[in-house]
Design an enzyme around this catalytic site. Structure first.
Site, PDB file in Angstrom:
ATOM      1  N   ASP A   1     -17.726   1.655  -4.978  1.00  0.00           N
ATOM      2  CA  ASP A   1     -17.326   0.648  -4.456  1.00  0.00           C
ATOM      3  C   ASP A   1     -15.863   0.598  -3.542  1.00  0.00           C
ATOM      4  O   ASP A   1     -15.271   1.763  -3.840  1.00  0.00           O
ATOM      5  CB  ASP A   1     -17.158  -0.440  -5.527  1.00  0.00           C
ATOM      6  CG  ASP A   1     -16.140  -0.349  -6.491  1.00  0.00           C
ATOM      7  OD1 ASP A   1     -15.686   0.734  -6.662  1.00  0.00           O
ATOM      8  OD2 ASP A   1     -15.923  -1.031  -7.449  1.00  0.00           O
TER       9      ASP A   1
ATOM     10  N   TYR B   1     -11.997   0.358  -2.547  1.00  0.00           N
ATOM     11  CA  TYR B   1     -10.621   0.680  -3.291  1.00  0.00           C
ATOM     12  C   TYR B   1     -10.181  -0.971  -3.182  1.00  0.00           C
ATOM     13  O   TYR B   1     -10.610  -1.908  -2.767  1.00  0.00           O
ATOM     14  CB  TYR B   1      -9.385   1.319  -2.400  1.00  0.00           C
ATOM     15  CG  TYR B   1      -9.703   2.724  -2.084  1.00  0.00           C
ATOM     16  CD1 TYR B   1      -9.787   3.619  -3.075  1.00  0.00           C
ATOM     17  CD2 TYR B   1     -10.041   3.164  -0.807  1.00  0.00           C
ATOM     18  CE1 TYR B   1     -10.123   4.930  -2.622  1.00  0.00           C
ATOM     19  CE2 TYR B   1     -10.196   4.398  -0.503  1.00  0.00           C
ATOM     20  CZ  TYR B   1     -10.295   5.436  -1.401  1.00  0.00           C
ATOM     21  OH  TYR B   1     -10.651   6.786  -1.253  1.00  0.00           O
TER      22      TYR B   1
ATOM     23  N   HIS C   1     -17.860  14.392  -8.634  1.00  0.00           N
ATOM     24  CA  HIS C   1     -16.967  13.696  -7.668  1.00  0.00           C
ATOM     25  C   HIS C   1     -15.598  14.154  -7.614  1.00  0.00           C
ATOM     26  O   HIS C   1     -15.332  14.963  -8.334  1.00  0.00           O
ATOM     27  CB  HIS C   1     -16.689  12.261  -8.661  1.00  0.00           C
ATOM     28  CG  HIS C   1     -16.292  11.153  -7.747  1.00  0.00           C
ATOM     29  ND1 HIS C   1     -14.933  10.996  -7.519  1.00  0.00           N
ATOM     30  CD2 HIS C   1     -16.978   9.995  -7.073  1.00  0.00           C
ATOM     31  CE1 HIS C   1     -15.042   9.892  -6.747  1.00  0.00           C
ATOM     32  NE2 HIS C   1     -16.166   9.449  -6.367  1.00  0.00           N
TER      33      HIS C   1
END
Length: 236
Positions: A66, A68, A195
């Site tokens: 999503d 920042y 990630h």
């Protein structure tokens, strides 16, 4: 929302937008703003990834979670921040891997518009967030819309690269026909790794070489490499 959708994506996303869930999402966002809540990115930038990268131009998809949630950071492109904004830790690690992989010195700024204009779809799963509240708009209806965007890319006959950083991106792609089940028998290249967050980058993101591997795949199939260094084009 449908009337602001870029032309190249309309046929692919129209069914997802013409649903009660999408209408509820639009109404809910308006109500949140009318209640005085700050929503990022601002109106006019929420579909920026689709505006900068038309469907027929997509070569690479990089999925984020999503936007920042800090002031001035979100600009409608996953992992990207406007020029003049401090480069976030995950993007700093992306730049470190880019330097190791391709010998490209880390840019001073974090605006990835120059990637998007070359065919890199920088798409978040959820396209809005409340200020200071990470993940606050998850489950509100964006999933169906962004799933449809990824599915539209995957269903094309043109080979593309899907770069999936972290379990969230990998689970999302796992729901897409044509990518489900991983890599075997797929005309696309799926590159999955941890990630780039400081919490996980050392578990396999560093050394994964996504940029050179993506370019090798694209060049082998006559699609042309991405200039991952490039010249930043300025803010949005």
């Amino acid at each position: 929302m449908a009337d602001t959708l870029p032309e190249s994506w309309r046929d692919a996303l129209a069914p997802a937008l013409d649903t009660p869930e999408a209408r509820r999402l639009g109404g809910w966002l308006r109500a949140e703003e009318e209640a005085g809540k700050a929503i990022y990115p601002p109106r006019g930038q929420r579909l920026r990834a689709l505006e900068l990268t038309p469907l027929d131009a997509v070569k690479v998809v990089i999925l984020g979670q999503d936007p920042y949630h800090g002031p001035g950071q979100a600009m409608g492109l996953s992992f990207s921040v406007p020029e003049g904004v401090r480069v976030p830790p995950s993007l700093t690690n992306i730049y470190k891997e880019l330097a190791s992989d391709c010998g490209i010195a880390p840019p001073a700024g974090g605006d990835l518009t120059h990637w998007a204009r070359q065919g890199v779809l920088l798409l978040n799963n959820t396209l809005t967030v409340e200020a200071g509240q990470a993940g606050s708009h998850a489950g509100r209806g964006w999933d169906a819309i962004t799933d449809a965007a990824v599915r539209a890319v995957a269903q094309r006959d043109v080979p593309s690269v899907f770069i999936l950083w972290g379990s969230h991106a990998q689970k999302k792609a796992g729901r897409i026909d044509g990518l489900r089940g991983g890599r075997e028998g797929c005309r696309h290249l799926v590159l999955a790794s941890p990630h780039p967050s400081p919490l996980s980058a050392h578990r396999g993101f560093f050394g994964s070489r996504p940029f050179s591997r993506a370019n090798a795949f694209l060049e082998e199939r006559g699609r042309g490499a991405i200039d991952w260094g490039g010249t930043p084009t300025g803010g949005v």
